[in-house]
Design a protein around this motif. Structure first.
Motif, PDB file in Angstrom:
ATOM      1  N   ILE A  85       0.869  -1.173   0.000  1.00 50.94           N
ATOM      2  CA  ILE A  85       0.000   0.000   0.000  1.00 50.94           C
ATOM      3  C   ILE A  85       0.908   1.225   0.000  1.00 50.94           C
ATOM      4  CG2 ILE A  85      -1.869  -1.170   1.250  1.00 50.94           C
ATOM      5  CD1 ILE A  85      -1.045   0.376   3.757  1.00 50.94           C
ATOM      6  N   SER A  86       0.367   2.360  -0.440  1.00 52.99           N
ATOM      7  CA  SER A  86       1.161   3.585  -0.514  1.00 52.99           C
ATOM      8  C   SER A  86       0.984   4.420   0.753  1.00 52.99           C
ATOM      9  CB  SER A  86       0.741   4.417  -1.724  1.00 52.99           C
ATOM     10  OG  SER A  86      -0.560   4.971  -1.500  1.00 52.99           O
ATOM     11  N   HIS A 130      -2.556   5.653   0.916  1.00 53.78           N
ATOM     12  CA  HIS A 130      -3.470   4.659   1.479  1.00 53.78           C
ATOM     13  C   HIS A 130      -3.364   4.639   3.005  1.00 53.78           C
ATOM     14  CE1 HIS A 130      -3.043   2.638  -2.601  1.00 53.78           C
ATOM     15  NE2 HIS A 130      -4.345   2.782  -2.474  1.00 53.78           N
ATOM     16  N   ALA A 153      -5.019   7.522   4.722  1.00 55.09           N
ATOM     17  CA  ALA A 153      -6.478   7.376   4.704  1.00 55.09           C
ATOM     18  C   ALA A 153      -6.935   6.382   5.771  1.00 55.09           C
ATOM     19  CB  ALA A 153      -6.935   6.917   3.323  1.00 55.09           C
ATOM     20  N   LEU A 154      -6.238   5.267   5.918  1.00 52.43           N
ATOM     21  CA  LEU A 154      -6.623   4.243   6.882  1.00 52.43           C
ATOM     22  C   LEU A 154      -6.539   4.742   8.320  1.00 52.43           C
ATOM     23  CD1 LEU A 154      -4.868   1.178   5.223  1.00 52.43           C
ATOM     24  CD2 LEU A 154      -7.331   1.611   5.343  1.00 52.43           C
ATOM     25  N   ALA A 174      -6.761  -2.251   5.271  1.00 50.97           N
ATOM     26  CA  ALA A 174      -5.549  -2.504   4.486  1.00 50.97           C
ATOM     27  C   ALA A 174      -5.691  -3.779   3.662  1.00 50.97           C
ATOM     28  CB  ALA A 174      -4.335  -2.603   5.414  1.00 50.97           C
ATOM     29  N   VAL A 200      -7.823  -2.970   0.708  1.00 52.55           N
ATOM     30  CA  VAL A 200      -7.064  -2.205  -0.296  1.00 52.55           C
ATOM     31  C   VAL A 200      -6.202  -3.138  -1.131  1.00 52.55           C
ATOM     32  CG1 VAL A 200      -5.205  -0.517  -0.597  1.00 52.55           C
ATOM     33  CG2 VAL A 200      -7.063  -0.034   1.001  1.00 52.55           C
ATOM     34  N   GLU A 201      -5.495  -4.043  -0.461  1.00 50.82           N
ATOM     35  CA  GLU A 201      -4.609  -4.961  -1.182  1.00 50.82           C
ATOM     36  C   GLU A 201      -5.412  -5.939  -2.044  1.00 50.82           C
ATOM     37  OE1 GLU A 201      -1.340  -6.779   0.937  1.00 50.82           O
ATOM     38  OE2 GLU A 201      -1.581  -5.339   2.582  1.00 50.82           O
ATOM     39  N   SER A 232      -7.616   2.435  -5.260  1.00 49.94           N
ATOM     40  CA  SER A 232      -6.833   3.667  -5.347  1.00 49.94           C
ATOM     41  C   SER A 232      -6.928   4.412  -4.018  1.00 49.94           C
ATOM     42  CB  SER A 232      -7.361   4.560  -6.470  1.00 49.94           C
ATOM     43  OG  SER A 232      -8.659   5.052  -6.125  1.00 49.94           O
ATOM     44  N   VAL A 233      -6.148   5.478  -3.868  1.00 53.54           N
ATOM     45  CA  VAL A 233      -6.210   6.262  -2.630  1.00 53.54           C
ATOM     46  C   VAL A 233      -7.596   6.891  -2.476  1.00 53.54           C
ATOM     47  CG1 VAL A 233      -5.286   8.286  -1.429  1.00 53.54           C
ATOM     48  CG2 VAL A 233      -3.725   6.695  -2.574  1.00 53.54           C
ATOM     49  N   THR A 286      -9.996   4.358  -1.360  1.00 58.61           N
ATOM     50  CA  THR A 286      -9.739   4.034   0.047  1.00 58.61           C
ATOM     51  C   THR A 286     -10.339   5.101   0.954  1.00 58.61           C
ATOM     52  OG1 THR A 286      -7.676   2.929  -0.581  1.00 58.61           O
ATOM     53  CG2 THR A 286      -7.937   3.505   1.736  1.00 58.61           C
ATOM     54  N   GLU A 287     -10.192   6.360   0.575  1.00 54.12           N
ATOM     55  CA  GLU A 287     -10.799   7.437   1.369  1.00 54.12           C
ATOM     56  C   GLU A 287     -12.311   7.282   1.425  1.00 54.12           C
ATOM     57  OE1 GLU A 287      -9.291  10.738  -0.787  1.00 54.12           O
ATOM     58  OE2 GLU A 287      -7.397  10.842   0.329  1.00 54.12           O
TER      59      GLU A 287
END
Length: 278
Positions: free
Chosen positions: A189-190, A193, A196-197, A210, A213-214, A219-220, A223-224
């Protein structure tokens, strides 16, 4: 080739002096630019620093740099400080490791008498100037500056020429659960990300987020949106831990439908919940 020149040569001393970044030179002092402070040190008298903010040095990066050093020499000196058994690296560990791989016997070095705090600052600054540190490496280094040396976020920001908000936001990454930190460190994850988490209220929700997301490659921005939805109380219930059959069915449906599927079991009836985005 002139055999009297050291193995790392290939660049005039004046050019090597210019190799020091302006910020790094400012922190070391103007005298770091004097040719007399750049000397050839036996490579086996230098050891890595326990204060190095980088967690690890990628072997592929070292191999690539070693080839460049073999072709053109070490173009920028490492920075070291004297210790009892020789010298300790302050900045330039990747160059030093690459020089070892390239078989050099000596390397150009700037020798400075620095405290632990100054050494960590110099190492941080050099890596930050090249944007060499991963987000959590920065966060851990900032925390060390605070915990070990009592430097405030405001002081860290001023010394590294960053905003205090940037320092605070990076430090917040350390609030993530270990599993999520590992995902960030491994690049699964970036940093976007991860930030946002942090908006989720519990460590378990962050771990679940997480994984989502994976699994789905969110995308970010997605995720938001997921964090906003979960924060409004719409967190999918997970199947009962003691019912592996329900888990297996949910996983099969998720794979087939390419979306999150949750099976909520009750005493007399249950629900199958499909998650989708508008």
């Amino acid at each position: 080739m002139d055999e009297t020149r050291p193995p790392w040569s290939g660049t005039p001393a004046s050019a090597r002096r210019r190799g020091l970044g302006r910020g790094l030179g400012a922190l070391l002092g103007r005298e770091a630019y004097d040719e007399g402070l750049i000397r050839d040190l036996p490579i086996n008298e230098i050891r890595p620093s326990r204060l190095q903010p980088r967690g690890e040095v990628a072997s592929a990066d070292v191999a690539e740099l070693a080839q460049s050093i073999s072709d053109r020499g070490v173009l920028q000196p490492v920075v070291v400080r004297p210790v009892e058994d020789g010298y300790e690296l302050v900045a330039g560990e990747r160059r030093w490791r690459a020089a070892l791989v390239a078989g050099l016997q000596v390397v150009p070095a700037v020798v400075r008498h620095l405290t632990d705090q100054e050494s960590l600052e110099v190492a941080l600054l050099e890596n930050l100037q090249r944007e060499d540190l991963r987000p959590l490496e920065k966060a851990r280094a900032y925390r060390r500056l605070h915990d070990e040396f009592g430097i405030t976020q405001e002081q860290i920001a001023a010394r590294l020429r960053k905003s205090q908000a940037a320092i605070a936001n990076t430090l917040r990454l350390l609030q993530l659960p270990d599993e999520v930190q590992e995902s960030l460190d491994r690049g699964r994850i970036s940093e976007g990300h991860a930030r946002a988490l942090l908006g989720l209220s519990t460590p378990q929700a962050m771990r679940d987020g997480a994984r989502e997301v994976e699994r789905r490659g969110l995308s970010v921005r997605q995720t938001e949106a997921l964090v906003r939805r979960w924060s409004r109380g719409r967190i999918p219930r997970r199947p009962a831990a003691g019912d592996p059959n329900l888990r297996a069915v949910a996983e099969e449906l998720s794979l087939g439908l390419q979306t999150k599927v949750t099976i909520q079991a009750g005493r007399r009836r249950g629900q199958i919940v499909l998650e989708f985005y508008s």
